[in-house]
Design a protein around this motif. Structure first.
Motif, PDB file in Angstrom:
ATOM      1  N   ALA A  19      67.563  43.058  32.574  1.00 43.34           N
ATOM      2  CA  ALA A  19      68.738  43.217  31.715  1.00 43.34           C
ATOM      3  C   ALA A  19      69.136  44.678  31.561  1.00 43.34           C
ATOM      4  CB  ALA A  19      68.456  42.589  30.349  1.00 43.34           C
ATOM      5  N   ALA A  20      68.133  45.576  31.487  1.00 40.13           N
ATOM      6  CA  ALA A  20      68.443  47.003  31.345  1.00 40.13           C
ATOM      7  C   ALA A  20      69.196  47.525  32.564  1.00 40.13           C
ATOM      8  CB  ALA A  20      67.157  47.790  31.130  1.00 40.13           C
ATOM      9  N   ALA A  21      68.763  47.110  33.753  1.00 42.68           N
ATOM     10  CA  ALA A  21      69.463  47.519  34.975  1.00 42.68           C
ATOM     11  C   ALA A  21      70.865  46.932  35.023  1.00 42.68           C
ATOM     12  CB  ALA A  21      68.666  47.071  36.198  1.00 42.68           C
ATOM     13  N   GLY A  22      71.016  45.707  34.523  1.00 46.47           N
ATOM     14  CA  GLY A  22      72.339  45.102  34.483  1.00 46.47           C
ATOM     15  C   GLY A  22      73.280  45.854  33.569  1.00 46.47           C
ATOM     16  N   ALA A  23      72.777  46.230  32.384  1.00 44.80           N
ATOM     17  CA  ALA A  23      73.603  46.998  31.454  1.00 44.80           C
ATOM     18  C   ALA A  23      73.984  48.353  32.051  1.00 44.80           C
ATOM     19  CB  ALA A  23      72.861  47.182  30.135  1.00 44.80           C
ATOM     20  N   LYS A  24      73.040  48.977  32.746  1.00 42.16           N
ATOM     21  CA  LYS A  24      73.314  50.267  33.387  1.00 42.16           C
ATOM     22  C   LYS A  24      74.369  50.124  34.476  1.00 42.16           C
ATOM     23  CE  LYS A  24      71.001  54.048  35.829  1.00 42.16           C
ATOM     24  NZ  LYS A  24      69.698  54.538  36.361  1.00 42.16           N
ATOM     25  N   ALA A  25      74.302  49.047  35.266  1.00 42.75           N
ATOM     26  CA  ALA A  25      75.286  48.822  36.323  1.00 42.75           C
ATOM     27  C   ALA A  25      76.668  48.566  35.738  1.00 42.75           C
ATOM     28  CB  ALA A  25      74.856  47.635  37.186  1.00 42.75           C
ATOM     29  N   GLY A  26      76.720  47.801  34.632  1.00 47.09           N
ATOM     30  CA  GLY A  26      78.006  47.559  33.986  1.00 47.09           C
ATOM     31  C   GLY A  26      78.634  48.836  33.469  1.00 47.09           C
ATOM     32  N   GLY A  27      77.822  49.682  32.837  1.00 53.89           N
ATOM     33  CA  GLY A  27      78.333  50.957  32.360  1.00 53.89           C
ATOM     34  C   GLY A  27      78.776  51.862  33.490  1.00 53.89           C
ATOM     35  N   MET A  28      78.042  51.838  34.606  1.00 53.23           N
ATOM     36  CA  MET A  28      78.403  52.675  35.756  1.00 53.23           C
ATOM     37  C   MET A  28      79.745  52.242  36.337  1.00 53.23           C
ATOM     38  SD  MET A  28      76.455  53.117  39.412  1.00 53.23           S
ATOM     39  CE  MET A  28      76.766  51.387  39.810  1.00 53.23           C
ATOM     40  N   ALA A  29      79.935  50.932  36.537  1.00 53.51           N
ATOM     41  CA  ALA A  29      81.176  50.449  37.131  1.00 53.51           C
ATOM     42  C   ALA A  29      82.376  50.781  36.257  1.00 53.51           C
ATOM     43  CB  ALA A  29      81.078  48.933  37.357  1.00 53.51           C
ATOM     44  N   ALA A  30      82.263  50.503  34.946  1.00 52.63           N
ATOM     45  CA  ALA A  30      83.366  50.823  34.039  1.00 52.63           C
ATOM     46  C   ALA A  30      83.545  52.332  33.910  1.00 52.63           C
ATOM     47  CB  ALA A  30      83.108  50.195  32.672  1.00 52.63           C
ATOM     48  N   GLY A  31      82.427  53.070  33.912  1.00 49.86           N
ATOM     49  CA  GLY A  31      82.511  54.518  33.780  1.00 49.86           C
ATOM     50  C   GLY A  31      83.208  55.181  34.949  1.00 49.86           C
ATOM     51  N   ILE A  32      82.979  54.694  36.161  1.00 56.71           N
ATOM     52  CA  ILE A  32      83.662  55.264  37.332  1.00 56.71           C
ATOM     53  C   ILE A  32      85.163  55.050  37.225  1.00 56.71           C
ATOM     54  CG2 ILE A  32      84.011  54.916  39.810  1.00 56.71           C
ATOM     55  CD1 ILE A  32      80.999  54.604  40.078  1.00 56.71           C
ATOM     56  N   CYS A  33      85.569  53.851  36.804  1.00 59.59           N
ATOM     57  CA  CYS A  33      87.006  53.586  36.621  1.00 59.59           C
ATOM     58  C   CYS A  33      87.614  54.560  35.617  1.00 59.59           C
ATOM     59  CB  CYS A  33      87.214  52.153  36.137  1.00 59.59           C
ATOM     60  SG  CYS A  33      87.011  50.894  37.391  1.00 59.59           S
ATOM     61  N   GLN A  34      86.954  54.713  34.466  1.00 63.16           N
ATOM     62  CA  GLN A  34      87.505  55.568  33.430  1.00 63.16           C
ATOM     63  C   GLN A  34      87.421  57.044  33.801  1.00 63.16           C
ATOM     64  OE1 GLN A  34      89.233  54.213  31.343  1.00 63.16           O
ATOM     65  NE2 GLN A  34      88.495  52.120  31.321  1.00 63.16           N
ATOM     66  N   LEU A  35      86.412  57.419  34.594  1.00 59.51           N
ATOM     67  CA  LEU A  35      86.315  58.803  35.036  1.00 59.51           C
ATOM     68  C   LEU A  35      87.497  59.171  35.927  1.00 59.51           C
ATOM     69  CD1 LEU A  35      84.646  61.412  35.162  1.00 59.51           C
ATOM     70  CD2 LEU A  35      83.472  60.456  37.155  1.00 59.51           C
ATOM     71  N   PHE A  36      87.833  58.305  36.863  1.00 59.63           N
ATOM     72  CA  PHE A  36      88.985  58.581  37.724  1.00 59.63           C
ATOM     73  C   PHE A  36      90.296  58.460  36.958  1.00 59.63           C
ATOM     74  CE2 PHE A  36      85.876  58.335  41.039  1.00 59.63           C
ATOM     75  CZ  PHE A  36      86.400  59.087  42.077  1.00 59.63           C
ATOM     76  N   ALA A  37      90.321  57.606  35.934  1.00 61.29           N
ATOM     77  CA  ALA A  37      91.500  57.560  35.070  1.00 61.29           C
ATOM     78  C   ALA A  37      91.681  58.889  34.352  1.00 61.29           C
ATOM     79  CB  ALA A  37      91.360  56.422  34.063  1.00 61.29           C
ATOM     80  N   LEU A  38      90.571  59.488  33.912  1.00 60.70           N
ATOM     81  CA  LEU A  38      90.633  60.788  33.257  1.00 60.70           C
ATOM     82  C   LEU A  38      91.170  61.858  34.207  1.00 60.70           C
ATOM     83  CD1 LEU A  38      89.847  62.533  30.770  1.00 60.70           C
ATOM     84  CD2 LEU A  38      87.594  62.812  31.822  1.00 60.70           C
ATOM     85  N   PHE A  39      90.686  61.859  35.443  1.00 60.65           N
ATOM     86  CA  PHE A  39      91.172  62.830  36.428  1.00 60.65           C
ATOM     87  C   PHE A  39      92.656  62.645  36.729  1.00 60.65           C
ATOM     88  CE2 PHE A  39      86.646  63.028  38.360  1.00 60.65           C
ATOM     89  CZ  PHE A  39      86.290  63.977  37.415  1.00 60.65           C
ATOM     90  N   ALA A  40      93.142  61.403  36.625  1.00 63.24           N
ATOM     91  CA  ALA A  40      94.524  61.104  36.985  1.00 63.24           C
ATOM     92  C   ALA A  40      95.510  61.377  35.862  1.00 63.24           C
ATOM     93  CB  ALA A  40      94.644  59.635  37.411  1.00 63.24           C
ATOM     94  N   ALA A  41      95.032  61.669  34.650  1.00 66.40           N
ATOM     95  CA  ALA A  41      95.933  61.784  33.505  1.00 66.40           C
ATOM     96  C   ALA A  41      96.960  62.903  33.679  1.00 66.40           C
ATOM     97  CB  ALA A  41      95.109  61.998  32.227  1.00 66.40           C
ATOM     98  N   LEU A  42      96.495  64.104  33.994  1.00 62.67           N
ATOM     99  CA  LEU A  42      97.429  65.225  34.136  1.00 62.67           C
ATOM    100  C   LEU A  42      98.374  65.044  35.322  1.00 62.67           C
ATOM    101  CD1 LEU A  42      95.192  68.296  33.225  1.00 62.67           C
ATOM    102  CD2 LEU A  42      96.999  67.232  31.866  1.00 62.67           C
ATOM    103  N   PRO A  43      97.889  64.654  36.515  1.00 62.49           N
ATOM    104  CA  PRO A  43      98.830  64.400  37.603  1.00 62.49           C
ATOM    105  C   PRO A  43      99.855  63.310  37.273  1.00 62.49           C
ATOM    106  CG  PRO A  43      96.615  64.617  38.478  1.00 62.49           C
ATOM    107  CD  PRO A  43      96.483  64.587  36.993  1.00 62.49           C
ATOM    108  N   ALA A  44      99.426  62.267  36.558  1.00 60.29           N
ATOM    109  CA  ALA A  44     100.362  61.205  36.198  1.00 60.29           C
ATOM    110  C   ALA A  44     101.449  61.728  35.268  1.00 60.29           C
ATOM    111  CB  ALA A  44      99.611  60.047  35.538  1.00 60.29           C
ATOM    112  N   GLY A  45     101.069  62.584  34.312  1.00 56.30           N
ATOM    113  CA  GLY A  45     102.070  63.182  33.437  1.00 56.30           C
ATOM    114  C   GLY A  45     103.034  64.080  34.188  1.00 56.30           C
ATOM    115  N   TRP A  46     102.510  64.845  35.145  1.00 55.67           N
ATOM    116  CA  TRP A  46     103.367  65.725  35.949  1.00 55.67           C
ATOM    117  C   TRP A  46     104.362  64.903  36.753  1.00 55.67           C
ATOM    118  CZ3 TRP A  46     104.090  66.374  41.257  1.00 55.67           C
ATOM    119  CH2 TRP A  46     104.768  67.527  41.640  1.00 55.67           C
ATOM    120  N   VAL A  47     103.908  63.815  37.345  1.00 51.87           N
ATOM    121  CA  VAL A  47     104.794  62.962  38.132  1.00 51.87           C
ATOM    122  C   VAL A  47     105.875  62.344  37.247  1.00 51.87           C
ATOM    123  CG1 VAL A  47     104.906  60.805  39.460  1.00 51.87           C
ATOM    124  CG2 VAL A  47     103.092  62.461  39.916  1.00 51.87           C
TER     125      VAL A  47
END
Length: 293
Positions: free
Chosen positions: A119-147
């Motif tokens: 279960a601990a590995a499952g929780a870690k994998a869930g956080g990793m998958a969602a975290g990668i999405c949100q990390l790239f969303a964070l990187f995209a914020a300023l370019p999206a505003g510029w566009v």
């Protein structure tokens, strides 16, 4: 990103420090940490805001609450651009909720059921998958505003809606959400999600007339809340009945519809999309101190 990479790991850190700690205590520590962050953020904002920021300009208007609500709804449904922003907020918040709830659940269940992890590995994998999405969303914020500033909010939302439809649709067909290809598609999902969010916010802030900005901000938030409720209901039902990729297909359709709506508004309104909507009623801008006096 902070929640996925840090806050969600508080429980495991507690168990590592004190192996005798119960699961209930470890989870409670996670919530205590979240509450502490909220209190510290509120205190930081209060101490660092200038006096001028604490006494902003507000709109002094006449009319009862029902009349104001009616005027706000009239503007929402009378202006295609504002209506597009509200509809876009419905999809945008649904996008984020799908990642937070269903992608993390899918990754966790896949890790436990298909890869045979605990279960601990499952929780870690869930956080990793969602975290990668949100990390790239964070990187995209300023370019999206510029566009959005360069080409206009309507065009930006049309492009972002199409990108989100494609990326969420691709994610719905992935067999392993924690594989390199699955995480790569998740990164594209994060970028397109932020594009939709920024484009909607750009539209509502530029288009709303000064005397209705508060009411329209409320309408924008209501649209977002309904998006969360809808994807929670439709996504949960489709996850159980059709499979873990089904909620992402639902969101892909939502974003595709928003992209088509934005394209229609772009065609009908032309370049007249970023200026404030007409407000026939005059308003007086006053400070909070003047209102109290």
């Amino acid at each position: 990103v902070g929640a996925a990479l840090g806050l969600l790991r508080v429980s495991s850190w507690v168990k590592a420090v004190d192996p005798t700690a119960t699961d209930e205590f470890a989870v409670a520590c996670l919530y205590y940490a979240g509450a502490s962050i909220s209190l510290l953020s509120a205190a930081f904002g209060w101490l660092t805001l200038s006096t001028a920021a604490r006494q902003p300009q507000v709109v002094k208007s006449t009319g009862n609450v029902i009349h104001k609500v009616q005027r706000g709804l009239k503007i929402v449904f009378g202006d295609l651009v504002i209506l597009l922003a509200v509809v876009g907020s419905f999809a945008a918040r649904g996008d984020a909720s799908t990642i937070t709830v269903f992608l993390s659940l899918w990754a966790s269940e896949y890790t436990r059921n298909e890869l045979g992890k605990d279960a601990a590995a499952g929780a870690k994998a869930g956080g990793m998958a969602a975290g990668i999405c949100q990390l790239f969303a964070l990187f995209a914020a300023l370019p999206a505003g510029w566009v959005a500033d360069r080409i206009g909010g309507v065009k930006a939302l049309a492009v972002a809606g199409a990108m989100a439809a494609i990326s969420y649709g691709a994610l719905s067909t992935v067999s392993n959400p924690v594989s390199p290809s699955g995480l790569g598609v998740g990164a594209l999902v994060g970028v397109s999600e932020m594009g939709v969010v920024i484009s909607c916010q750009s539209l509502i802030t530029k288009r709303a007339p000064p005397s209705k900005r508060g009411a329209l901000a409320g309408a924008f938030s209501i649209g977002a809340a309904f998006g969360i409720l809808f994807i929670g209901l439709a996504g949960g039902a489709s996850y159980d009945s059709l499979g873990p990729g089904a909620p992402f297909a639902v969101v892909a359709c939502m974003n595709g519809a928003v992209g088509l709506f934005a394209t229609l508004v772009w065609y009908l309104k032309g370049q007249d999309t970023d200026s404030a909507s007409e407000d026939p009623e005059g308003v007086v801008m006053v400070t909070a101190d003047e209102l109290r006096d």
